[in-house]
Scaffold this motif. Structure first.
Motif: not given
Length: 492
Positions: A68-85
């Motif tokens: 679920n983490l955006g990994i790579g540091g590139t323009a296409t590696s962003w992801k949207v996360i949430s915290i369910p707690f």
């Protein structure tokens, strides 16, 4: 002790758990029914109550998955996360991501959200905590592995009778799945009576937005609200009457009363799949359930916009208009990327239609029969404004003399120069299109003769000329007078 729990007298009973008993990542919710030999039944707790048991997680079990983490540091590696707690006072970004303490913010990782003022907010300048039910962009240059949270975290204390609620503002909101189980925005729309764009969730992957109604645990997305409101987030499959899907399905036959044609854009690593045009008898000139809105621009963007200044969003990205015999859509393609882009559509269903559909690149004056081809290449830095003409037996003529932009430019080989002649200029307009050197002397005549109104394209081979800076000059004499247009050309 069944008799004590159910308030029954001593004797023989058949005991059963409720049919609705379930067990998931949050826990379980149940009630007990005791039935005696005579068929008398008693329920514990009294209807409609239930017993609820919530799971408790250790740090490893509550970890944010690395997927679920955006990994790579590139323009296409962003992801949207949430915290369910519910983290209470432990909701600080530095506490949640204590693994990042040795990393440099904005160099090794970044965390961004869409703020309360309808613009981007970045950690730590604009926010320092994370809230359940909201979404956050994350990008980490190197793989940190999963992110353990805390020992002893209890699953969210929500049930089907006590749903999580989130306050959303007018405009775009980044939302997050507040549960440890998947949710559907279709269910959210139905339960809360949302319609139109409010009923359409947008997710983000590989640098681009898409319409996707499902969020897994720890995932987030975007939703546009026409007005501020508080909504309840149901569990998967939990609905009630009301609401309507944001983007109804329409057919592909452009001769029918209702139809839609998706328009796709590709440029570099990005793909934009939200655009489109169409018609429906019950569509409105402004926003309705058929239309879609352009999501917020992120760091790198590629998008399609139909201007609607009367709406709070300002732009639509899919425009479905009331059914009519003839219509012209005008839109822009906006991008901050470099290089050629491609506009694509499925022309197979169009071929047999009695209706015409033409695409005009306003900058280059290139006219494309959309029934004959399904793609158009262009440079968004040069061409950003387009029209699509729809109707019966269209005989399109420009409004004025216009010299388009040569393509490719710079060039070292075959090159095309578009130009257009207006209907008001009459028949047999005298045209001369020449290439001029840096001193203004003609070195090549590309096109010369008498032409009727319409859109034209003149091709020539740049290999005939030496490398350097040139201009190309269009001279048109017609019943409206004499017009000269000039543009630049580089041959390399």
């Amino acid at each position: 002790d069944i008799t004590a729990a159910a308030g029954a007298t001593a004797g023989s009973y058949t005991v059963s758990l409720s049919e609705g008993t379930h067990f998931d990542a949050i826990g379980t919710e149940f009630y007990i029914t005791a039935t005696d030999l005579a068929g008398n039944a008693t329920r514990d707790p009294v209807d409609p109550g239930t017993y609820k048991v919530y799971l408790t997680y250790d740090a490893t079990q509550s970890a944010i998955p690395v997927s679920n983490l955006g990994i790579g540091g590139t323009a296409t590696s962003w992801k949207v996360i949430s915290i369910p707690f519910e983290l209470g006072s432990n909701n600080g970004v530095g506490v949640i991501f204590n693994e990042f303490s040795a990393l440099t913010n904005k160099v090794d990782y970044r965390l961004i959200t869409y703020g309360t003022t309808n613009k981007w907010a970045e950690y730590p300048d604009d926010f320092s905590t994370m809230s359940r039910g909201l979404g956050y962009f994350i990008n980490v240059k190197s793989d940190p592995g999963s992110i353990p949270l805390f020992n002893g975290l209890q699953a969210p204390a929500n049930s089907r009778s006590t749903l999580f609620q989130v306050n959303l503002k007018a405009g775009w909101n980044m939302v997050g799945n507040p549960y440890l189980t998947p949710i559907s925005w279709d269910d959210v729309a139905t339960l809360n009576g949302l319609s139109g764009t409010e009923a359409q969730l947008k997710t983000f992957s590989s640098g681009s937005y898409s319409n996707d109604q499902t969020l897994a645990a720890y995932e987030g997305g975007f939703v546009f609200m026409s007005a501020a409101k508080t909504i309840s987030i149901p569990f998967l499959g939990q609905t009630s009457s009301g609401g309507r899907r944001g983007v109804p399905t329409l057919g592909e036959d452009i001769s029918a009363e209702s139809w839609a044609l998706p328009l796709l854009i590709n440029q570099g690593e990005l793909s934009y799949t939200l655009g489109g045009i169409g018609m429906a008898p019950d569509a409105n000139v402004s926003i309705d359930n058929y239309d879609d809105l352009t999501p917020p621009r992120f760091i790198n963007f590629l998008e399609m916009n139909f201007s609607h200044p009367e709406h709070i969003a300002g732009n639509f990205t899919r425009e479905i208009v009331p059914t009519q015999q003839n219509y012209t859509w005008e839109f822009t393609v906006n991008s901050n990327l470099q290089g050629m882009a491609e506009l694509d559509w499925n022309n197979a269903p169009l071929a047999a239609s009695a209706k015409d559909l033409f695409l005009l690149d306003i900058s280059t004056q290139q006219l494309v029969n959309m029934k004959e081809t399904g793609t158009f290449r262009f440079d968004p830095k040069e061409s950003s404004r387009f029209r699509i003409y729809y109707g019966d037996n269209l005989n399109l003529a420009p409004e004025r003399v216009q010299l388009g932009k040569a393509y490719p430019n710079p060039t070292s080989g075959s090159t095309s120069i578009p130009f257009s002649l207006p209907e008001t200029g009459g028949l047999n307009q005298s045209v001369s299109l020449q290439i001029m050197d840096a001193m203004g002397r003609p070195v090549l005549t590309v096109k010369e003769g008498q032409f009727n109104p319409g859109y034209y394209e003149a091709a020539f081979d740049a290999k005939e000329l030496m490398n350097g800076f040139y201009t190309y000059r269009l001279s048109v004499k017609n019943r409206k007078g004499h017009t000269i247009e000039v543009n630049k050309l580089i041959i390399k």
